[in-house]
Enzyme design. Structure first.
Site, short mmCIF file in Angstrom:
data_model
loop_
_atom_site.label_atom_id
_atom_site.label_comp_id
_atom_site.label_asym_id
_atom_site.label_seq_id
_atom_site.Cartn_x
_atom_site.Cartn_y
_atom_site.Cartn_z
N VAL A 108 0.87 -1.18 0.00
CA VAL A 108 0.00 0.00 0.00
C VAL A 108 0.90 1.22 0.00
CG1 VAL A 108 -1.76 1.28 1.30
CG2 VAL A 108 -1.86 -1.22 1.18
N TYR A 144 -0.03 -7.97 10.65
CA TYR A 144 -0.43 -9.37 10.44
C TYR A 144 -0.86 -10.01 11.76
CZ TYR A 144 1.89 -8.68 5.93
OH TYR A 144 2.29 -8.21 4.71
#
Length: 160
Positions: free
Chosen positions: A86, A130
């Site tokens: 991103v 994550y």
């Protein structure tokens, strides 16, 4: 924000994001991929990789590029996420999470066993992200790679 399958017109942008990722991962000169190679891999007669993009403000803000793997134990495919990236100015807006949710949805809908990926040990922001999703490291596994002269030696049967 919209998550959608990559289109041929997205190739140049995805390749630029791949270059940006290489810079982030401290390998600015490592990308050899070309627009033609990426187009062939994604949209040729036998695609070997797949990609989704995250769009907002009429621009691609990030992408996920993945391919299928196979679990011999489970007897079904899984998704191997090769790259998730991103743009820095779009981070924290949910693009990465939406891309991973989309991959999880694809895996669940198709009966795949898992979504997995690698992360550099120093990449604490990604590791924290994550972890927040419930992903966990596979500490008992070490990634190996054959490349360059070692790959050639093994292929030629000349490895020691």
């Amino acid at each position: 924000m919209t998550i959608r399958d990559a289109r041929p017109a997205d190739v140049a942008t995805i390749l630029q994001l791949i270059h940006d990722l290489a810079i982030y991962e401290k390998e600015p000169d490592a990308v050899r991929n070309t627009p033609e190679q990426l187009h062939q891999a994604l949209f040729g007669p036998a695609p070997s990789v797949f990609a989704q993009v995250a769009e907002s403000d009429d621009a691609i803000q990030g992408f996920a590029l993945w391919f299928l793997n196979y679990s011999t134990w489970e007897g079904v495919n899984g998704i191997y996420l090769e790259d998730l990236y991103v743009r820095p100015d779009a981070r924290g807006e949910g693009h990465g999470k939406a891309l991973l949710q989309n991959l999880a949805r694809i895996a669940a809908e198709r009966g795949y066993a898992r979504v997995e990926w690698s992360v550099l040990n120093w990449n604490e922001p990604s590791i924290s992200f994550y972890d927040s999703l419930g992903a966990f490291p596979q500490d008992e596994w070490t990634t190996y790679r054959l490349t360059g002269p070692a790959l050639t030696a093994v292929a030629n049967g000349t490895a020691t």
